[in-house]
Design a protein around this motif. Structure first.
Motif, PDB file in Angstrom:
ATOM      1  N   THR A  40       0.845  -1.196   0.000  1.00 31.43           N
ATOM      2  CA  THR A  40       0.000   0.000   0.000  1.00 31.43           C
ATOM      3  C   THR A  40       0.878   1.243   0.000  1.00 31.43           C
ATOM      4  O   THR A  40       1.813   1.344   0.790  1.00 31.43           O
ATOM      5  CB  THR A  40      -0.925   0.011   1.233  1.00 31.43           C
ATOM      6  N   VAL A  41       0.570   2.163  -0.890  1.00 32.95           N
ATOM      7  CA  VAL A  41       1.311   3.423  -1.013  1.00 32.95           C
ATOM      8  C   VAL A  41       0.400   4.546  -0.526  1.00 32.95           C
ATOM      9  O   VAL A  41      -0.756   4.637  -0.942  1.00 32.95           O
ATOM     10  CB  VAL A  41       1.740   3.678  -2.467  1.00 32.95           C
ATOM     11  N   THR A  42       0.937   5.417   0.350  1.00 29.42           N
ATOM     12  CA  THR A  42       0.140   6.498   0.948  1.00 29.42           C
ATOM     13  C   THR A  42       0.790   7.848   0.670  1.00 29.42           C
ATOM     14  O   THR A  42       1.995   8.020   0.915  1.00 29.42           O
ATOM     15  CB  THR A  42       0.022   6.304   2.478  1.00 29.42           C
ATOM     16  N   THR A  43       0.012   8.785   0.157  1.00 27.83           N
ATOM     17  CA  THR A  43       0.551  10.124  -0.087  1.00 27.83           C
ATOM     18  C   THR A  43       0.791  10.842   1.232  1.00 27.83           C
ATOM     19  O   THR A  43       0.039  10.676   2.193  1.00 27.83           O
ATOM     20  CB  THR A  43      -0.404  10.960  -0.956  1.00 27.83           C
ATOM     21  N   SER A  44       1.847  11.636   1.280  1.00 26.49           N
ATOM     22  CA  SER A  44       2.179  12.360   2.511  1.00 26.49           C
ATOM     23  C   SER A  44       2.013  13.867   2.359  1.00 26.49           C
ATOM     24  O   SER A  44       2.253  14.631   3.306  1.00 26.49           O
ATOM     25  CB  SER A  44       3.623  12.042   2.941  1.00 26.49           C
ATOM     26  N   VAL A  56       5.208  10.578  -0.828  1.00 21.53           N
ATOM     27  CA  VAL A  56       4.569   9.428  -0.184  1.00 21.53           C
ATOM     28  C   VAL A  56       5.334   9.062   1.086  1.00 21.53           C
ATOM     29  O   VAL A  56       6.484   9.474   1.272  1.00 21.53           O
ATOM     30  CB  VAL A  56       4.547   8.206  -1.136  1.00 21.53           C
ATOM     31  N   THR A  57       4.673   8.307   1.944  1.00 19.54           N
ATOM     32  CA  THR A  57       5.393   7.750   3.091  1.00 19.54           C
ATOM     33  C   THR A  57       6.367   6.700   2.565  1.00 19.54           C
ATOM     34  O   THR A  57       6.165   6.144   1.480  1.00 19.54           O
ATOM     35  CB  THR A  57       4.427   7.111   4.102  1.00 19.54           C
ATOM     36  N   PHE A  71      -5.016   6.490  -6.925  1.00 16.78           N
ATOM     37  CA  PHE A  71      -5.259   7.232  -5.688  1.00 16.78           C
ATOM     38  C   PHE A  71      -6.661   7.836  -5.743  1.00 16.78           C
ATOM     39  O   PHE A  71      -6.852   8.951  -6.226  1.00 16.78           O
ATOM     40  CB  PHE A  71      -4.221   8.340  -5.502  1.00 16.78           C
ATOM     41  N   THR A 103      -4.567   6.505  -0.222  1.00 19.70           N
ATOM     42  CA  THR A 103      -3.809   5.275  -0.433  1.00 19.70           C
ATOM     43  C   THR A 103      -4.098   4.655  -1.797  1.00 19.70           C
ATOM     44  O   THR A 103      -5.147   4.876  -2.394  1.00 19.70           O
ATOM     45  CB  THR A 103      -4.123   4.225   0.654  1.00 19.70           C
ATOM     46  N   LEU A 105      -3.170   0.691  -3.792  1.00 15.40           N
ATOM     47  CA  LEU A 105      -2.586  -0.643  -3.657  1.00 15.40           C
ATOM     48  C   LEU A 105      -1.828  -0.994  -4.926  1.00 15.40           C
ATOM     49  O   LEU A 105      -2.348  -0.850  -6.030  1.00 15.40           O
ATOM     50  CB  LEU A 105      -3.687  -1.680  -3.411  1.00 15.40           C
TER      51      LEU A 105
END
Length: 243
Positions: A40-44, A56-57, A71, A103, A105
């Motif tokens: 999982t990729v999450t924008t920061s 991203v984190t 996203f 997030t 995937l």
């Protein structure tokens, strides 16, 4: 006659479990994949429309060039690979803005959708001789083979059916892919196959279908997801997992 109480100890039920064939799934791996990836990729931070970088984190897995991340409806397509631990993605100009904390995937294997039928046939070619009136295998001649059929009601507007169609329209080795079958009981097969040409089928009163052949053209493995540490075992070798 006076009856006694029921025995307190019950006999052990050794009836094997049975499993439905409905949950069986098949996956098409990304070209060149050496591992299975699901992250999982999450924008920061906020990414504006037309931005070519997304904060991203720290990534928990590397992402390849061309990876597409959705996203919340805005797709970010990587124009450069991103290593594990990276905190920014280089992407093609975004079609819309992406808020912080959204997030997406990423997986490098995609389920073949709306499957009506999978067949996964393993065969071994062995020399046999007649012993005590029965035919008994004595040695392997041409080893193991694997043939399979995939029938789906998804159409060519689905990206996986389109990808299978493209494979099947090419000659070998352009039609080579890796496919993974997962059964409800935890048994899995991983095979390098050649995808056959698409066979669309339709008739009055029935849903259109696509059928593909996927026949072994490389290595073949199996694994049991019920093991404490599942691993791939090459079919045709003497390696045997602990019971």
């Amino acid at each position: 006659m006076t009856q006694q109480a029921l025995p307190t100890a019950l006999p052990t039920d050794l009836t094997p479990n049975t499993y439905s064939g409905t949950p069986m799934t098949a996956y098409l791996l990304a070209d060149g994949a050496t591992t299975t990836v699901s992250t999982t990729v999450t924008t920061s931070a906020l990414a504006a429309t037309s931005a070519v970088s997304v904060a991203v984190t720290a990534l928990t897995a590397a992402l390849p060039v061309g990876a597409s991340l959705d996203f919340g409806g805005v797709k970010a397509v990587l124009t450069a690979a991103a290593a594990a631990g990276a905190t920014a993605l280089t992407v093609a100009a975004l079609s819309g803005g992406i808020a912080s904390g959204v997030t997406a995937l990423y997986v490098n294997f995609d389920e073949i959708p709306l499957a009506e039928d999978y067949t996964a046939t393993l065969t071994s070619d062995e020399e046999v001789i007649k012993i005590h009136g029965r035919f008994t295998p004595v040695r392997s001649t041409n080893g193991f083979d694997f043939t399979s059929t995939i029938k789906t009601i998804a159409g060519i507007d689905d990206k996986i059916v389109k990808r299978l169609t493209i494979y099947g329209a090419q000659g070998s080795p352009g039609n080579r892919a890796r496919i993974l079958f997962r059964f409800a009981d935890g048994f899995c097969i991983l095979a390098t196959v050649n995808i056959g040409a698409a066979k669309p089928d339709g008739k009055v009163g029935a849903t259109q279908r696509y059928e593909f052949m996927a026949n072994l053209s490389g290595d073949l493995y199996w694994c049991d997801l019920n093991e404490t540490t599942p691993q791939w075992y090459k079919i045709g070798t003497k390696a045997v997992p602990a019971a």
